[in-house]
Design an enzyme around this catalytic site. Structure first.
Site, mmCIF file in Angstrom:
data_model
loop_
_atom_site.group_PDB
_atom_site.id
_atom_site.type_symbol
_atom_site.label_atom_id
_atom_site.label_comp_id
_atom_site.label_asym_id
_atom_site.label_seq_id
_atom_site.Cartn_x
_atom_site.Cartn_y
_atom_site.Cartn_z
ATOM 1 N N SER A 184 -42.438 7.410 -21.776
ATOM 2 C CA SER A 184 -41.615 7.005 -20.627
ATOM 3 C C SER A 184 -40.619 8.097 -20.285
ATOM 4 O O SER A 184 -40.224 8.883 -21.140
ATOM 5 C CB SER A 184 -40.853 5.730 -20.987
ATOM 6 O OG SER A 184 -39.901 5.441 -19.990
ATOM 7 N N GLU A 235 -43.691 0.125 -13.606
ATOM 8 C CA GLU A 235 -44.306 1.448 -13.397
ATOM 9 C C GLU A 235 -44.458 1.750 -11.910
ATOM 10 O O GLU A 235 -43.527 2.198 -11.300
ATOM 11 C CB GLU A 235 -45.637 1.551 -14.131
ATOM 12 C CG GLU A 235 -46.092 2.939 -14.566
ATOM 13 C CD GLU A 235 -45.876 4.127 -13.650
ATOM 14 O OE1 GLU A 235 -44.784 4.726 -13.718
ATOM 15 O OE2 GLU A 235 -46.784 4.501 -12.905
ATOM 16 N N THR A 272 -39.354 0.854 -10.772
ATOM 17 C CA THR A 272 -38.279 0.830 -11.771
ATOM 18 C C THR A 272 -36.898 0.510 -11.217
ATOM 19 O O THR A 272 -36.619 0.670 -10.044
ATOM 20 C CB THR A 272 -38.265 2.168 -12.566
ATOM 21 O OG1 THR A 272 -39.572 2.484 -12.958
ATOM 22 C CG2 THR A 272 -37.397 2.111 -13.776
ATOM 23 N N GLY A 303 -37.268 6.295 -11.009
ATOM 24 C CA GLY A 303 -37.752 7.483 -10.318
ATOM 25 C C GLY A 303 -38.848 8.252 -11.018
ATOM 26 O O GLY A 303 -38.973 9.462 -10.806
ATOM 27 N N GLY A 304 -39.664 7.606 -11.868
ATOM 28 C CA GLY A 304 -40.715 8.344 -12.553
ATOM 29 C C GLY A 304 -40.105 9.456 -13.392
ATOM 30 O O GLY A 304 -38.995 9.325 -13.906
ATOM 31 N N ARG A 311 -41.045 -1.290 -24.613
ATOM 32 C CA ARG A 311 -42.117 -0.579 -23.925
ATOM 33 C C ARG A 311 -43.437 -1.325 -24.114
ATOM 34 O O ARG A 311 -43.703 -1.868 -25.205
ATOM 35 C CB ARG A 311 -42.225 0.824 -24.512
ATOM 36 C CG ARG A 311 -43.164 1.766 -23.775
ATOM 37 C CD ARG A 311 -42.679 2.095 -22.399
ATOM 38 N NE ARG A 311 -43.368 3.245 -21.823
ATOM 39 C CZ ARG A 311 -43.283 3.577 -20.544
ATOM 40 N NH1 ARG A 311 -42.541 2.858 -19.700
ATOM 41 N NH2 ARG A 311 -43.904 4.630 -20.078
HETATM 42 N N1 GLU Z 1 -43.092 4.111 -15.715
HETATM 43 C C1 GLU Z 1 -42.128 5.157 -15.649
HETATM 44 C C2 GLU Z 1 -41.543 5.446 -17.001
HETATM 45 O O1 GLU Z 1 -41.442 4.595 -17.804
HETATM 46 C C3 GLU Z 1 -41.037 4.871 -14.715
HETATM 47 C C4 GLU Z 1 -41.569 4.761 -13.358
HETATM 48 C C5 GLU Z 1 -40.537 4.840 -12.325
HETATM 49 O O2 GLU Z 1 -39.379 5.041 -12.550
HETATM 50 O O3 GLU Z 1 -40.912 4.690 -11.202
HETATM 51 O O4 GLU Z 1 -41.171 6.543 -17.255
#
Ligand code: GLU
Length: 583
Positions: free
Chosen positions: A466, A421, A401, A488-489, A113
């Site tokens: 994350s 990200e 991601t 997918g955030g 990370r």
């Molecule tokens: N940055 C996000 C995370 O580490 C992931 C972003 C994404 O999946 O689009 O949780």
């Protein structure tokens, strides 16, 4: 065979921290002296790579064909993904990797990370009036760029497990960068969507890479070359530290500190970066043990809390064609997300009640909410024993991601989620790759309206929380069953949990589980992907859920499952461009 599994019944609530490094260390103290030896798994079984792009899959398969370990293939997959799928992950980003060593039975989490600059303060994303900065000022800004961790993490995992030379992992990417690759339809769509998102003209390297001189976005099928990327992969092949020290590191810092909106990252921050080996977070679910990444990832906790909340219910009897099955999944997700939002952050900086959140009694109390027959009125966090209520989180979210799974012929497994990200990260490039905007995974506001400190507030050297959920599942004999995960955030958690319920409870194949409509229940609105049966939608609405239905969802699930006869079957998300293939 996973050695620590024999300790599971000895630990309260079935929560296990699977220790790393060596088989001996992997034995929790509670299991010491149990006299159980790992079985040595014999070599030359089936192998598979499931990833988001055919070039990356092929590079991974080539590494396996050359006698490589799963980690050698992971280096090849990542270095190619960073070139052909730069909107999602790359050398300028971070990652979490679960590695299962079939011979020793060790399961290790590698944490790559990003870290905040040493000088970062809780006010990193506040303006002079104390208000959160807007999208351009925070995301498309040097402020958002953390020290990239993926390369250091892969180097650490390779030193532990690699069978091929480190340099070999970059051959495929170097060749493709020099010879060129055809821009895929998905990448072309993101390039076209890039200009309106921010002042792209400020960043000549990104503009020149993706647009013609008159500003036309390059189309799908265009043969794109990236000599700067080839130079970078050559330098990394010679020494992975080239990303952290020397001319490439200086180019990264120049891009970070470029006007306008320069960030605070320094060469000292890059040189100080450390990937971390961590204990995997494992919990029993019915006849399986589900392992994920611990904080600063929230995936391991939250996926396991969702499953724990579902465990009292016979999910097999209420399949994906029933309102009741989805009702339970939605309520479990809402409860677990509320806890995740409230408590999870970098546990090296704040107390995260990991054991409390996954404690069997706590989960049973939380699960009582699911026994209702109508929608829970709201989703608020619970308070595990001995924990005080934290400030309300204000962490934003945006999709990027990539997730991939590799099983090698020794039975070793890599489950890795990797990210810059947002789409194209901060939009700033150095060395032919994009720099992340991972620091916007911190809460923009460091305190809530009542002045309480938010656990996921920025701080010097801290890692932002994350959602990444690389997951590996074992059976009660400690044998590998499957590996899954998604981009997918924050929806990563729901996407991944859906596949676990789909395969473990609903008896679906990996591909069927991936193709189930995604259902994301975080907060009071339930997002339901296009394709859900109309009767289920009507049934959920009748129970009182507020639905945001018929929408697209940006999952990119990739799965490999081992069947009882040892055969591997895989799945690749049709929402992306990937494949699951054997060498
Ligand atoms: N940055 C996000 C995370 O580490 C992931 C972003 C994404 O999946 O689009 O949780």
């Amino acid at each position: 065979m996973l050695r620590f599994l024999f300790a599971t019944t000895a630990l309260a609530g079935g929560l296990i921290l699977a220790s790393c490094s060596s088989a001996d260390e992997a034995m929790p103290e509670t299991n010491a002296g149990a006299g159980i030896e790992a079985e040595v798994t014999s070599a030359s079984g089936p192998a598979m790579v499931a990833a988001a792009n055919p070039h990356a899959v092929e590079a991974g398969l080539d590494a396996l064909r050359a006698g490589g370990d799963a980690i050698d293939a992971a280096i090849a997959v990542q270095s190619v993904l960073g070139l052909v799928e730069p909107q999602s992950s790359g050398l300028g980003g971070g990652a979490f990797l679960l590695y299962y060593d079939a011979q020793s039975g060790d399961l290790t989490v590698y944490d790559g990370r990003e870290t905040a600059p040493a000088t970062a303060t809780p006010e990193l994303f506040l303006d002079l009036n104390g208000q959160p900065l807007g999208f351009v000022e925070s995301v498309l800004s040097g402020h958002s760029i953390g020290v990239p961790g993926a390369v250091a993490m892969l180097a650490m995992a390779h030193a532990d497990h690699g069978a091929l030379d480190w340099a070999d992992g970059f051959d495929a990417a170097t060749g493709l960068a020099e010879d060129g690759f055809e821009i895929s339809p998905r990448l072309a769509g993101f390039i076209a969507g890039m200009a309106p998102r921010g002042p792209l003209d400020e960043w000549p390297a990104s503009r020149d890479y993706f647009f013609t001189d008159d500003g036309t976005p390059l189309p799908a099928g265009h043969l794109l070359r990236n000599p700067a990327y080839a130079e970078t992969t050559r330098a990394l092949a010679a020494d992975w530290r080239a990303l952290y020290e020397g001319p490439l590191a200086a180019a990264i810092i120049d891009a970070v500190q470029d006007e306008p909106r320069p960030g605070g990252l320094t060469l000292t921050d890059l040189a100080a970066y450390q990937a971390v080996r961590r204990d995997a977070l494992c919990r029993d679910y019915r006849e399986w043990t589900v392992c994920g990444a611990p904080p600063p990832a929230s995936g391991g906790i939250t996926v396991n809390e969702i499953l724990g909340l579902l465990e009292p219910y016979d999910m097999t009897a209420t399949g994906p064609d029933t309102v009741e099955g989805w009702r339970r999944f939605i309520e479990a997700s809402r409860l677990a997300y509320a806890d995740r939002d409230a408590y999870v952050a970098d546990a090296d900086f704040v107390d995260v009640p990991v054991a409390g959140l996954l404690d069997a009694d706590y989960i049973n109390r939380r699960a009582l909410g699911i026994s209702r027959t109508t929608a829970l009125p709201t989703s608020v966090p619970g308070i595990p024993d001995g924990v005080s209520e934290p400030g309300a989180d204000a962490t934003p979210d945006s999709p990027g991601t990539s997730h991939f799974v590799i099983v090698d012929s020794d039975g070793d497994v890599v489950s890795m989620t990797t990210t810059v990200e947002s789409v194209f990260g901060s939009h700033r490039m150095a060395g032919g790759f994009f720099l992340n905007n991972q620091l916007t995974d911190f809460s923009r506001a460091p305190t809530d309206a009542e002045g309480r400190v938010v656990p996921n507030a920025p701080e010097g050297g801290k890692r932002p929380r994350s959602s990444m959920s690389p997951t590996i599942v074992f059976d009660r004999d400690g044998e590998f069953v499957l590996a899954t995960g998604s981009p997918g955030g924050s929806s990563i958690i729901a996407y991944t949990a859906k596949t676990l319920v789909g395969m473990l409870d609903w008896g679906l194949t990996p591909q069927q589980a991936i193709e189930l409509p995604n259902v994301v229940a975080r907060g009071d609105i339930v997002r339901v992907e296009d394709g859900m049966d109309a009767n289920i939608l009507a049934g959920l609405a009748a129970l009182g859920f507020t639905l945001d239905a018929n929408r697209g969802e940006n999952s990119g699930l990739h799965i490999v499952r081992r069947l009882e006869d040892g055969t591997l079957i895989g799945g690749a998300d049709p929402r992306r461009e990937g494949q699951a293939r054997q060498p």
